[in-house]
Scaffold this active site. Structure first.
Site, mmCIF file in Angstrom:
data_model
loop_
_atom_site.group_PDB
_atom_site.id
_atom_site.type_symbol
_atom_site.label_atom_id
_atom_site.label_comp_id
_atom_site.label_asym_id
_atom_site.label_seq_id
_atom_site.Cartn_x
_atom_site.Cartn_y
_atom_site.Cartn_z
ATOM 1 N N LYS A 36 0.536 -0.967 -0.091
ATOM 2 C CA LYS A 36 0.375 0.285 0.158
ATOM 3 C C LYS A 36 0.683 1.061 0.405
ATOM 4 O O LYS A 36 1.590 1.209 1.275
ATOM 5 C CB LYS A 36 -0.860 -0.247 0.810
ATOM 6 C CG LYS A 36 -2.384 0.975 0.736
ATOM 7 C CD LYS A 36 -2.853 1.154 2.552
ATOM 8 C CE LYS A 36 -2.223 2.596 3.200
ATOM 9 N NZ LYS A 36 -2.238 3.861 2.527
ATOM 10 N N GLU A 90 10.851 1.798 9.479
ATOM 11 C CA GLU A 90 12.290 3.425 9.013
ATOM 12 C C GLU A 90 10.751 4.020 9.677
ATOM 13 O O GLU A 90 9.852 4.508 9.017
ATOM 14 C CB GLU A 90 12.260 2.715 7.880
ATOM 15 C CG GLU A 90 13.793 3.384 8.064
ATOM 16 C CD GLU A 90 14.001 4.579 6.999
ATOM 17 O OE1 GLU A 90 13.417 5.518 8.441
ATOM 18 O OE2 GLU A 90 13.303 5.468 6.166
ATOM 19 N N GLU A 124 10.249 15.831 15.134
ATOM 20 C CA GLU A 124 10.156 15.726 13.304
ATOM 21 C C GLU A 124 9.105 17.207 12.819
ATOM 22 O O GLU A 124 7.962 17.102 13.453
ATOM 23 C CB GLU A 124 10.180 14.283 13.284
ATOM 24 C CG GLU A 124 10.452 14.746 11.911
ATOM 25 C CD GLU A 124 10.355 12.740 11.258
ATOM 26 O OE1 GLU A 124 10.763 12.612 10.115
ATOM 27 O OE2 GLU A 124 8.849 11.991 11.788
ATOM 28 N N CYS A 131 13.580 11.693 5.908
ATOM 29 C CA CYS A 131 14.168 11.132 6.852
ATOM 30 C C CYS A 131 15.417 11.226 7.032
ATOM 31 O O CYS A 131 15.675 11.541 8.558
ATOM 32 C CB CYS A 131 13.034 9.770 6.798
ATOM 33 S SG CYS A 131 14.057 9.127 5.394
HETATM 34 O O1 TXE Z 1 2.520 9.481 7.302
HETATM 35 P P1 TXE Z 1 2.374 7.657 8.482
HETATM 36 P P2 TXE Z 1 1.565 10.475 7.909
HETATM 37 C C1 TXE Z 1 6.322 11.757 9.693
HETATM 38 C C2 TXE Z 1 6.696 12.948 9.183
HETATM 39 C C3 TXE Z 1 5.630 13.376 9.249
HETATM 40 C C4 TXE Z 1 4.415 11.924 9.991
HETATM 41 C C5 TXE Z 1 3.182 11.554 9.691
HETATM 42 O O2 TXE Z 1 7.111 13.630 10.227
HETATM 43 O O3 TXE Z 1 4.665 14.946 9.739
HETATM 44 O O4 TXE Z 1 5.084 11.764 9.888
HETATM 45 O O5 TXE Z 1 2.777 11.628 8.277
HETATM 46 C C6 TXE Z 1 -0.099 4.188 6.714
HETATM 47 N N1 TXE Z 1 -1.728 0.553 9.354
HETATM 48 N N2 TXE Z 1 7.029 10.892 8.177
HETATM 49 O O6 TXE Z 1 0.882 10.937 8.794
HETATM 50 O O7 TXE Z 1 0.338 8.025 9.195
HETATM 51 C C7 TXE Z 1 -0.361 5.510 5.555
HETATM 52 O O8 TXE Z 1 -1.103 5.533 5.045
HETATM 53 C C8 TXE Z 1 -1.418 0.558 8.632
HETATM 54 C C9 TXE Z 1 8.078 10.070 8.203
HETATM 55 O O9 TXE Z 1 1.134 11.064 6.215
HETATM 56 O O10 TXE Z 1 3.253 6.944 8.861
HETATM 57 C C10 TXE Z 1 1.288 5.313 5.068
HETATM 58 O O11 TXE Z 1 1.127 4.694 4.085
HETATM 59 N N3 TXE Z 1 -0.869 1.400 7.245
HETATM 60 C C11 TXE Z 1 8.452 9.406 7.231
HETATM 61 C C12 TXE Z 1 1.988 5.298 5.264
HETATM 62 O O12 TXE Z 1 1.151 4.826 6.969
HETATM 63 C C13 TXE Z 1 -0.834 2.822 8.109
HETATM 64 C C14 TXE Z 1 7.707 9.381 6.009
HETATM 65 C C15 TXE Z 1 3.484 5.979 6.189
HETATM 66 O O13 TXE Z 1 1.702 7.370 6.859
HETATM 67 C C16 TXE Z 1 -1.490 3.448 9.588
HETATM 68 C C17 TXE Z 1 6.658 9.893 5.966
HETATM 69 C C18 TXE Z 1 -2.461 1.791 9.842
HETATM 70 N N4 TXE Z 1 -3.331 2.399 11.377
HETATM 71 C C19 TXE Z 1 6.074 10.590 7.803
HETATM 72 N N5 TXE Z 1 -1.613 4.711 9.718
HETATM 73 C C20 TXE Z 1 9.724 9.027 6.731
HETATM 74 N N6 TXE Z 1 10.311 8.271 7.936
HETATM 75 O O14 TXE Z 1 10.517 8.998 6.119
HETATM 76 C C21 TXE Z 1 -0.998 5.017 8.180
HETATM 77 N N7 TXE Z 1 -0.922 4.306 7.849
#
Ligand code: TXE
Length: 478
Positions: free
Chosen positions: A172, A247, A382, A281
């Protein structure tokens, strides 16, 4: 209007619930696509397809798997401009940067295609006249969940090793940036990837992502995203005894010593601070500068940043494109406000930008803030946007304490010409990756991941192949 449907069993498939999400172009802040809003029923279909495909995919000679994965790499290259344009429209990043990332997505497939044929297991001869060997078998059906910052690059970084190791995948991409993953499915079909080996579902993390994590037949979860989401995923997957690779976020230090090559340090710090709007990140968001070179570094950095153009991702002169989504845009601006409340001085930027013709897009000027305590929220949480802070230090010990003083530990950068100091610091920094006199210099064979709240497990090279296989020890007495 572009429609993004699931890809299940080799076919684009409408969502079971018949509902779609709005997909936005952040450069203009307007809806341009509709995205399948997946649910547990869609995930079940994807798992069924993966289950049917698994025995043949697992049994396929590695040489044949290599050919298919290599053909996907070539397919990405052949469609590089179209993919890059889609990525920029979906994510907001400059088109020139998207092109580099598409190249890297292709390299992910090429690299892991070769890993499929080179991956070897260990054997151990035992004194008591026995030989042990390790069978490395695919885990089965694995779940890959990826974020919105480097959409196709991070998507392929997970699915390529999963497939190379002989697994079937239910993946996904982020609901904010699903377009290139959707395009990749057609490339996979053209490369003769058998139906059901790769299934891509779309939708909200809380529904579709959650259904992947909860599914009892999905045996491993590889996730990149926010730390809070990672924590939640671990709480669901761990009691089910799933393999987990997480990660997560970072608050990375970029440390400039007084003996550093300042020109290089400034040039690279502009990139490590603001590349991809700071939405990587690995970006160095806390810049620690030795007091002896603080003013010189600051002046040179501000001069460089003043030249940066913010705006249309498709203008080749653009350095900083749009922030991926309205919530992220608002989050970043709220952190700039917080920094002011915490007593910070904004040296440049600090506000939204409304480029001509793109007034409704989500743009933020590259922002540099100084005068904050190392332990304040701005310096420990972050932000994930084009915002950095400058801090000064006198001694190695002092900077180490500050650098290690957050809950995160993903990547650290240090600039020094002193070899001994570089080694000392590299050893002492609480971080999964340390770059010395460089940043984002990547070799796909190296272990990639973080410590503390930046994650669990490592991706890359054999680490990824090990994660996506289950080792079985066979002991034979002779
Ligand atoms: O990320 P999410 P978000 C950090 C960055 C950002 C914050 C929130 O600080 O502001 O995270 O971003 C899926 N079960 N990073 O809310 O929610 C979601 O659909 C399974 C750092 O957009 O973590 C997407 O595909 N999956 C980072 C993925 O998780 C779930 C990069 C990431 O979304 C889920 C992005 C659940 N319950 C944001 N909830 C990096 N490490 O590079 C969400 N998802």
């Amino acid at each position: 209007m572009i429609t993004i449907n699931h890809f299940i069993n080799g076919t684009y498939t409408e969502p079971a619930g018949g509902e779609y999400l709005d997909g936005f172009n952040p450069a203009i802040g307007a809806v341009y696509s509709k995205i399948a809003k997946g649910n547990a029923a869609d995930v079940q279909k994807a798992v069924d397809a993966a289950k049917t495909a698994f025995p043949a995919w697992k049994a396929m000679p590695a040489e044949d798997r290599f050919c298919i994965l290599n053909a996907i790499a070539e397919g990405i290259e052949a469609n590089l401009d179209e993919l890059a344009a889609a990525e920029s429209r979906d994510q907001g990043k400059p088109f020139w940067l998207s092109k580099t990332e598409m190249q890297r997505a292709s390299q992910n497939f090429r690299f892991f295609a070769t890993a499929a044929v080179h991956f070897a297991s260990e054997s151990h001869q035992t004194d008591t006249r026995a030989i042990n060997y390790t069978l490395r078998q695919p885990v089965g059906i694995v779940g890959c969940i990826s974020p919105w910052n480097l959409p196709l690059y991070l998507f392929t970084w997970k699915i390529a090793p999963a497939l190379a190791a002989g697994n079937c995948v239910v993946a996904k991409p982020s609901e904010f940036t699903p377009h290139t993953a959707h395009m990749l499915c057609e490339i996979a079909n053209k490369a003769s990837l058998p139906p059901g080996v790769l299934n891509v579902v779309h939708g909200l993390g809380s529904a579709c992502g959650q259904a992947i994590v909860e599914h009892p037949e999905i045996k491993a979860i590889s996730f990149t995203g926010g730390t809070a989401t990672g924590k939640h995923i671990a709480s669901v997957a761990a009691p089910m005894f799933k393999k987990l690779s997480l990660e997560l976020g970072g608050k990375n230090p970029n440390i400039i010593f007084d003996d550093a090559d300042l020109n290089e340090a400034v040039k690279t710090s502009v990139r490590s601070s603001f590349l991809n709007q700071g939405e990587i990140c690995l970006c160095g968001s806390r810049v620690f500068v030795h007091t002896r070179v603080y003013d010189a570094f600051k002046t040179a950095l501000l001069q460089e940043v003043a030249k940066m153009q913010v705006g249309d991702p498709f203008d080749e002169k653009t350095h900083v494109g749009a922030i991926v989504s309205k919530p992220q845009f608002e989050k970043v601006l709220s952190y700039i406000e917080l920094a002011k409340q915490e007593g910070g001085t904004v040296l440049c930027g600090g506000h939204a930008v409304k480029p001509n013709g793109f007034e409704n897009g989500w743009y933020i000027a590259p922002t540099i803030i100084e005068g904050l305590d190392a332990n304040c929220r701005t310096n420990t949480e972050e932000i994930f946007g084009p915002v950095i802070t400058l801090l000064s230090f006198e001694t190695e010990e002092e900077v180490l304490n500050m650098a290690n003083g957050t809950a995160y530990g993903l990547a650290a950068t240090l600039w020094t010409r002193d070899l001994k100091r570089a080694h000392r610091m590299a050893e002492a920094l609480q971080s999964g990756i340390v770059w010395v006199n460089c940043w984002l210099l990547r070799d796909l064979r190296t272990p990639f991941g973080g410590v503390k709240q930046s994650g669990v497990g490592r991706e890359g090279g054999w680490e990824a192949m090990r994660f996506f296989t289950e080792p079985k020890n066979v002991c034979i007495a002779y």
